[in-house]
Design a protein around this motif. Structure first.
Motif, PDB file in Angstrom:
ATOM      1  N   VAL A 147      -4.082  22.067  -5.527  1.00 38.56           N
ATOM      2  CA  VAL A 147      -2.665  21.717  -5.557  1.00 38.56           C
ATOM      3  C   VAL A 147      -2.430  20.330  -4.962  1.00 38.56           C
ATOM      4  CG1 VAL A 147      -0.389  22.330  -4.658  1.00 38.56           C
ATOM      5  CG2 VAL A 147      -1.918  24.124  -5.509  1.00 38.56           C
ATOM      6  N   LEU A 148      -3.028  20.072  -3.795  1.00 40.16           N
ATOM      7  CA  LEU A 148      -2.825  18.779  -3.140  1.00 40.16           C
ATOM      8  C   LEU A 148      -3.350  17.640  -4.006  1.00 40.16           C
ATOM      9  CD1 LEU A 148      -3.791  19.630   0.559  1.00 40.16           C
ATOM     10  CD2 LEU A 148      -1.502  19.375  -0.410  1.00 40.16           C
ATOM     11  N   ALA A 149      -4.502  17.836  -4.642  1.00 40.70           N
ATOM     12  CA  ALA A 149      -5.072  16.790  -5.487  1.00 40.70           C
ATOM     13  C   ALA A 149      -4.155  16.473  -6.664  1.00 40.70           C
ATOM     14  CB  ALA A 149      -6.452  17.209  -5.989  1.00 40.70           C
ATOM     15  N   GLN A 150      -3.515  17.499  -7.213  1.00 36.80           N
ATOM     16  CA  GLN A 150      -2.600  17.266  -8.337  1.00 36.80           C
ATOM     17  C   GLN A 150      -1.401  16.433  -7.893  1.00 36.80           C
ATOM     18  OE1 GLN A 150      -3.122  18.348 -11.576  1.00 36.80           O
ATOM     19  NE2 GLN A 150      -1.346  17.096 -12.108  1.00 36.80           N
ATOM     20  N   VAL A 151      -0.835  16.765  -6.734  1.00 35.32           N
ATOM     21  CA  VAL A 151       0.318  16.009  -6.223  1.00 35.32           C
ATOM     22  C   VAL A 151      -0.080  14.564  -5.919  1.00 35.32           C
ATOM     23  CG1 VAL A 151       2.005  15.836  -4.351  1.00 35.32           C
ATOM     24  CG2 VAL A 151       1.411  18.076  -5.294  1.00 35.32           C
ATOM     25  N   ILE A 152      -1.226  14.404  -5.267  1.00 35.53           N
ATOM     26  CA  ILE A 152      -1.696  13.065  -4.911  1.00 35.53           C
ATOM     27  C   ILE A 152      -1.989  12.239  -6.153  1.00 35.53           C
ATOM     28  CG2 ILE A 152      -3.622  11.809  -3.851  1.00 35.53           C
ATOM     29  CD1 ILE A 152      -3.779  14.222  -1.863  1.00 35.53           C
ATOM     30  N   ALA A 171       7.337  21.034  10.409  1.00 33.33           N
ATOM     31  CA  ALA A 171       6.167  20.184  10.650  1.00 33.33           C
ATOM     32  C   ALA A 171       6.339  18.828   9.983  1.00 33.33           C
ATOM     33  CB  ALA A 171       4.901  20.871  10.146  1.00 33.33           C
ATOM     34  N   LEU A 172       6.893  18.831   8.787  1.00 31.48           N
ATOM     35  CA  LEU A 172       7.133  17.574   8.082  1.00 31.48           C
ATOM     36  C   LEU A 172       8.156  16.718   8.827  1.00 31.48           C
ATOM     37  CD1 LEU A 172       7.213  18.914   4.419  1.00 31.48           C
ATOM     38  CD2 LEU A 172       5.477  17.402   5.388  1.00 31.48           C
ATOM     39  N   ARG A 173       9.181  17.351   9.371  1.00 36.84           N
ATOM     40  CA  ARG A 173      10.199  16.599  10.113  1.00 36.84           C
ATOM     41  C   ARG A 173       9.586  15.921  11.336  1.00 36.84           C
ATOM     42  NH1 ARG A 173      14.258  15.319   6.833  1.00 36.84           N
ATOM     43  NH2 ARG A 173      15.212  17.152   5.870  1.00 36.84           N
ATOM     44  N   LYS A 174       8.625  16.575  11.974  1.00 34.33           N
ATOM     45  CA  LYS A 174       7.984  15.934  13.118  1.00 34.33           C
ATOM     46  C   LYS A 174       7.230  14.682  12.672  1.00 34.33           C
ATOM     47  CE  LYS A 174       4.973  16.436  17.092  1.00 34.33           C
ATOM     48  NZ  LYS A 174       4.142  17.310  17.942  1.00 34.33           N
ATOM     49  N   MET A 205       0.828  -1.205   0.000  1.00 31.68           N
ATOM     50  CA  MET A 205       0.000   0.000   0.000  1.00 31.68           C
ATOM     51  C   MET A 205       0.859   1.250   0.000  1.00 31.68           C
ATOM     52  SD  MET A 205      -2.964  -0.844   2.816  1.00 31.68           S
ATOM     53  CE  MET A 205      -1.743  -1.430   4.016  1.00 31.68           C
ATOM     54  N   LYS A 206       0.393   2.234  -0.750  1.00 30.97           N
ATOM     55  CA  LYS A 206       1.007   3.558  -0.700  1.00 30.97           C
ATOM     56  C   LYS A 206      -0.001   4.500  -0.041  1.00 30.97           C
ATOM     57  CE  LYS A 206       3.482   5.409  -3.802  1.00 30.97           C
ATOM     58  NZ  LYS A 206       3.971   6.067  -5.042  1.00 30.97           N
ATOM     59  N   ILE A 207       0.388   5.045   1.095  1.00 33.12           N
ATOM     60  CA  ILE A 207      -0.500   5.932   1.839  1.00 33.12           C
ATOM     61  C   ILE A 207       0.092   7.333   1.846  1.00 33.12           C
ATOM     62  CG2 ILE A 207      -1.598   6.414   4.051  1.00 33.12           C
ATOM     63  CD1 ILE A 207      -1.496   3.477   4.697  1.00 33.12           C
ATOM     64  N   ALA A 208      -0.736   8.323   1.532  1.00 31.84           N
ATOM     65  CA  ALA A 208      -0.343   9.726   1.640  1.00 31.84           C
ATOM     66  C   ALA A 208      -1.101  10.345   2.802  1.00 31.84           C
ATOM     67  CB  ALA A 208      -0.655  10.482   0.354  1.00 31.84           C
ATOM     68  N   VAL A 209      -0.422  11.174   3.574  1.00 32.64           N
ATOM     69  CA  VAL A 209      -1.061  11.888   4.686  1.00 32.64           C
ATOM     70  C   VAL A 209      -0.883  13.383   4.446  1.00 32.64           C
ATOM     71  CG1 VAL A 209      -1.175  12.238   7.163  1.00 32.64           C
ATOM     72  CG2 VAL A 209      -0.518  10.000   6.265  1.00 32.64           C
ATOM     73  N   CYS A 210      -1.984  14.104   4.356  1.00 32.84           N
ATOM     74  CA  CYS A 210      -1.926  15.549   4.159  1.00 32.84           C
ATOM     75  C   CYS A 210      -1.789  16.231   5.521  1.00 32.84           C
ATOM     76  CB  CYS A 210      -3.186  16.049   3.457  1.00 32.84           C
ATOM     77  SG  CYS A 210      -3.383  15.420   1.775  1.00 32.84           S
ATOM     78  N   ILE A 211      -0.767  17.038   5.677  1.00 39.31           N
ATOM     79  CA  ILE A 211      -0.569  17.746   6.940  1.00 39.31           C
ATOM     80  C   ILE A 211      -0.361  19.231   6.670  1.00 39.31           C
ATOM     81  CG2 ILE A 211       0.513  15.686   7.922  1.00 39.31           C
ATOM     82  CD1 ILE A 211       3.163  17.258   7.903  1.00 39.31           C
ATOM     83  N   LYS A 212      -0.486  20.017   7.714  1.00 40.00           N
ATOM     84  CA  LYS A 212      -0.345  21.469   7.576  1.00 40.00           C
ATOM     85  C   LYS A 212       0.390  22.030   8.780  1.00 40.00           C
ATOM     86  CE  LYS A 212      -3.050  25.694   6.770  1.00 40.00           C
ATOM     87  NZ  LYS A 212      -4.424  26.278   6.687  1.00 40.00           N
ATOM     88  N   LEU A 240       4.210  12.007   3.570  1.00 42.29           N
ATOM     89  CA  LEU A 240       3.560  13.223   4.051  1.00 42.29           C
ATOM     90  C   LEU A 240       3.533  14.255   2.931  1.00 42.29           C
ATOM     91  CD1 LEU A 240       5.402  13.555   7.484  1.00 42.29           C
ATOM     92  CD2 LEU A 240       3.302  12.286   6.974  1.00 42.29           C
ATOM     93  N   ILE A 241       2.410  14.922   2.764  1.00 45.39           N
ATOM     94  CA  ILE A 241       2.270  15.946   1.725  1.00 45.39           C
ATOM     95  C   ILE A 241       1.755  17.225   2.367  1.00 45.39           C
ATOM     96  CG2 ILE A 241       1.160  16.596  -0.448  1.00 45.39           C
ATOM     97  CD1 ILE A 241       0.880  13.648  -1.104  1.00 45.39           C
ATOM     98  N   SER A 242       2.438  18.335   2.079  1.00 46.22           N
ATOM     99  CA  SER A 242       2.026  19.608   2.662  1.00 46.22           C
ATOM    100  C   SER A 242       2.210  20.723   1.647  1.00 46.22           C
ATOM    101  CB  SER A 242       2.841  19.912   3.924  1.00 46.22           C
ATOM    102  OG  SER A 242       2.350  21.061   4.577  1.00 46.22           O
ATOM    103  N   MET A 243       1.510  21.811   1.882  1.00 43.27           N
ATOM    104  CA  MET A 243       1.645  23.021   1.068  1.00 43.27           C
ATOM    105  C   MET A 243       1.844  24.188   2.011  1.00 43.27           C
ATOM    106  SD  MET A 243      -1.102  24.611  -1.637  1.00 43.27           S
ATOM    107  CE  MET A 243      -1.767  25.952  -0.654  1.00 43.27           C
ATOM    108  N   GLY A 244       2.870  24.993   1.777  1.00 44.55           N
ATOM    109  CA  GLY A 244       3.128  26.105   2.679  1.00 44.55           C
ATOM    110  C   GLY A 244       4.501  26.687   2.433  1.00 44.55           C
TER     111      GLY A 244
END
Length: 260
Positions: A106-111, A75-78, A1-8, A64-68
């Protein structure tokens, strides 16, 4: 499985915040990983651990996927120190003050380009409190959405089932891969990063992308803040001296406030 988690990355919930020209001033306060996204990271890790783990080179991964801004790296390092494999950060000056519609685009395009089976999100961000981005991502991708999950069960053969508690009772919902899930706070207890995890996170890959690399053109937000005023100071309370009529005074006060 490939799982993506959107974080901010969001301003510290306990910090005093202010608006500048209709935009939240993020530079003047400490920035942290959105509390509600930690539950999403934890749930992704529990899913892969239940099916053999996400060790390097294994069959399962958590990205992990984020925009900012670039400071969102912290935050990604955590999240990486909790156990995620790698991360993607979309950062571009043209995305400043992006609203939920712009963010989901943007997130949908990356995912969509990542070939993920499952996307997991927190219910909302603590700076905006909109709770719409997971559904927007689902709609843009044309994937099933399983929102406000209090329990998630994954069949690695390609099916996800969730339990959702509502005012009307308990819903049991399932969908086939690919699917977008949002999880509530009560679903788990996020782990604390270990010293080993913190050190390992420093070596994990964070891929940086601008809008050109994502393949999305810059667009102005569909919504904007036209005015913002500071919350007024709390007024002094009403003091009633009980000289035999305090009960009537209390009833009158509650009736005036339309509480009874």
């Amino acid at each position: 499985m490939k799982i993506a988690v959107c974080i901010k990355q969001v301003p510290d919930s306990w910090a005093e915040k202010k608006m500048v020209n209709g935009v939240l001033d993020r530079e003047s306060v400490d920035a942290v990983l959105n509390d509600l996204d930690e539950y999403a990271v934890e749930e992704a890790l529990r899913i892969v651990e239940a099916h053999g783990g996400n060790e390097e080179g294994g069959a399962h991964t958590v990205t992990l996927i984020s925009m900012g801004p670039e400071r969102a790296t912290d935050a990604l390092r955590k999240g990486l120190s909790m156990g995620a494999n790698d991360a993607i950060l979309v950062t571009d000056a043209a995305l400043a003050a992006a609203d939920a519609l712009s963010t989901s685009r943007v997130l949908a395009q990356v995912i969509g380009d990542g070939g993920y089976d499952i996307v997991i999100c927190g219910t909302e961000s603590t700076d905006a409190r909109m709770s719409v981005v997971p559904a927007m991502i689902s709609a843009r991708l044309g994937w099933a959405q399983l929102t406000f999950a209090a329990k998630v069960v994954v069949d690695p053969g390609g099916k996800v089932s969730i339990t959702r508690v509502t005012e009307a009772g308990v819903d049991e919902i399932s969908a086939a891969f690919p699917v977008v899930i949002s999880v509530v706070e009560k679903i788990n207890e996020p782990r604390y990063p270990s010293f080993k995890g913190i050190m390992a996170a420093k070596k994990k890959t964070i891929e940086y992308k601008d809008l050109a690399a994502v393949g999305v053109s810059a667009q102005s937000g569909w919504s904007q803040v036209v005015a913002a005023t500071p919350r007024p100071a709390r007024a002094a309370g009403v003091k009633v001296n009980d000289e035999g009529g305090a009960g009537d005074a209390l009833v009158s006060f509650l009736a005036e406030k339309k509480l009874i």
